[in-house]
Design an enzyme around this catalytic site. Structure first.
Site, PDB file in Angstrom:
ATOM      1  N   ALA A   1       9.187  17.189  33.647  1.00 28.71           N
ATOM      2  CA  ALA A   1       7.729  17.250  33.491  1.00 28.71           C
ATOM      3  C   ALA A   1       7.358  18.046  32.255  1.00 28.71           C
ATOM      4  CB  ALA A   1       7.092  17.895  34.716  1.00 28.71           C
ATOM      5  N   ASN A   2       6.118  17.901  31.822  1.00 29.30           N
ATOM      6  CA  ASN A   2       5.536  18.764  30.802  1.00 29.30           C
ATOM      7  C   ASN A   2       4.675  19.806  31.489  1.00 29.30           C
ATOM      8  OD1 ASN A   2       6.601  16.941  28.937  1.00 29.30           O
ATOM      9  ND2 ASN A   2       4.749  16.968  27.700  1.00 29.30           N
ATOM     10  N   ARG A   3       4.401  20.872  30.783  1.00 25.95           N
ATOM     11  CA  ARG A   3       3.530  21.912  31.296  1.00 25.95           C
ATOM     12  C   ARG A   3       2.079  21.493  31.037  1.00 25.95           C
ATOM     13  NH1 ARG A   3       5.307  26.924  32.418  1.00 25.95           N
ATOM     14  NH2 ARG A   3       7.192  26.961  31.178  1.00 25.95           N
TER      15      ARG A   3
END
Ligand code: C5P
Length: 219
Positions: free
Chosen positions: A27-29
């Site tokens: 995932a990305n932040r």
């Protein structure tokens, strides 16, 4: 009458989660706060709003049609299904890569001390897909989180993605998950530098600028 009466605005927000196995993901932040604030501002301005949201812990803004997705490919499908739109604002932090294969069972440590190999494959670029789409929205806006040379990277991104504006934000500070943001709007017309603002103020100002642009070149 409101500035975006009769307009359809499409917004993506949040991260995507790309499964590795049933318990792990890439995932990305991203908190989704900026995208949700933009969707809320567009609805307040009278637009019909479709908000395609990755996994986030946020309530649906009033008057917004929300479609929840998990992965980049699901996000792309939901975005294409929502077309046509007068403007699209792609705020989501889409994962650039996903696992080439998703394991059906949890991947176990095999005791050798060697990590399990993880092969990646590239995800579709949703913004660039819209930029070259038969039903391209009249106004296409991307975001660019950068830690350095913010405006230069944004200019390069405009051309590569086929977007009209890039909202470049400097994420070298504590933007992630926070309530404020410092942005520059980069377009062929030049660079508009905005002072540090709360994310809801960035949202209101951006939606005002969208309304101005859509009314300056009516369809
Ligand atoms: O290339 P980069 O990820 O920095 O571009 C950011 C912009 O592109 C954002 O507007 C983001 O929502 C969009 N994007 C996308 N699909 C991807 C990657 C980025 O729509 N796979």
């Amino acid at each position: 009458t409101l500035p975006l009466d009769g307009k359809h605005i499409l917004v993506t927000a949040g991260p995507t989660h790309e499964p590795i196995d049933p318990v792990r993901y890439i995932a990305n932040r991203s908190s989704g706060k900026q995208g949700f604030a933009i969707a809320a501002a567009a609805a307040r301005a009278g637009a019909r709003v479709t908000l395609v949201a990755g996994p986030v812990q946020l309530p649906t803004p009033a008057g917004v049609d929300r479609v929840d997705v998990e992965t980049a490919r699901e996000m792309l499908a939901a975005v294409e299904a929502a077309l046509p739109a007068d403007a699209a604002i792609m705020v989501a932090a889409v994962a650039d890569w996903r696992a080439a294969d998703t394991a059906d069972q949890k991947i176990k440590k095999d005791g050798s001390g060697q990590p399990a190999p993880l092969a990646l494959t590239e995800n579709p670029d949703i913004l660039a897909t819209l930029g070259h789409h038969a039903q391209r929205p009249r106004l296409l806006i991307g975001f660019a989180a950068e830690t350095q040379a913010v405006a230069d990277h944004a200019l390069a991104k405009l051309a590569k993605k086929g977007a009209d504006w890039i909202v470049a934000n400097d994420v070298s500070g504590d933007v992630m998950g926070g309530d404020s943001n410092t942005v520059q709007i980069v377009s062929a017309a030049g660079i508009d530098r905005w002072p540090p603002m709360f994310k809801h103020q960035v949202a209101n100002a951006l939606i005002q600028k969208v309304a101005d642009a859509l009314s300056a070149q009516p369809d």
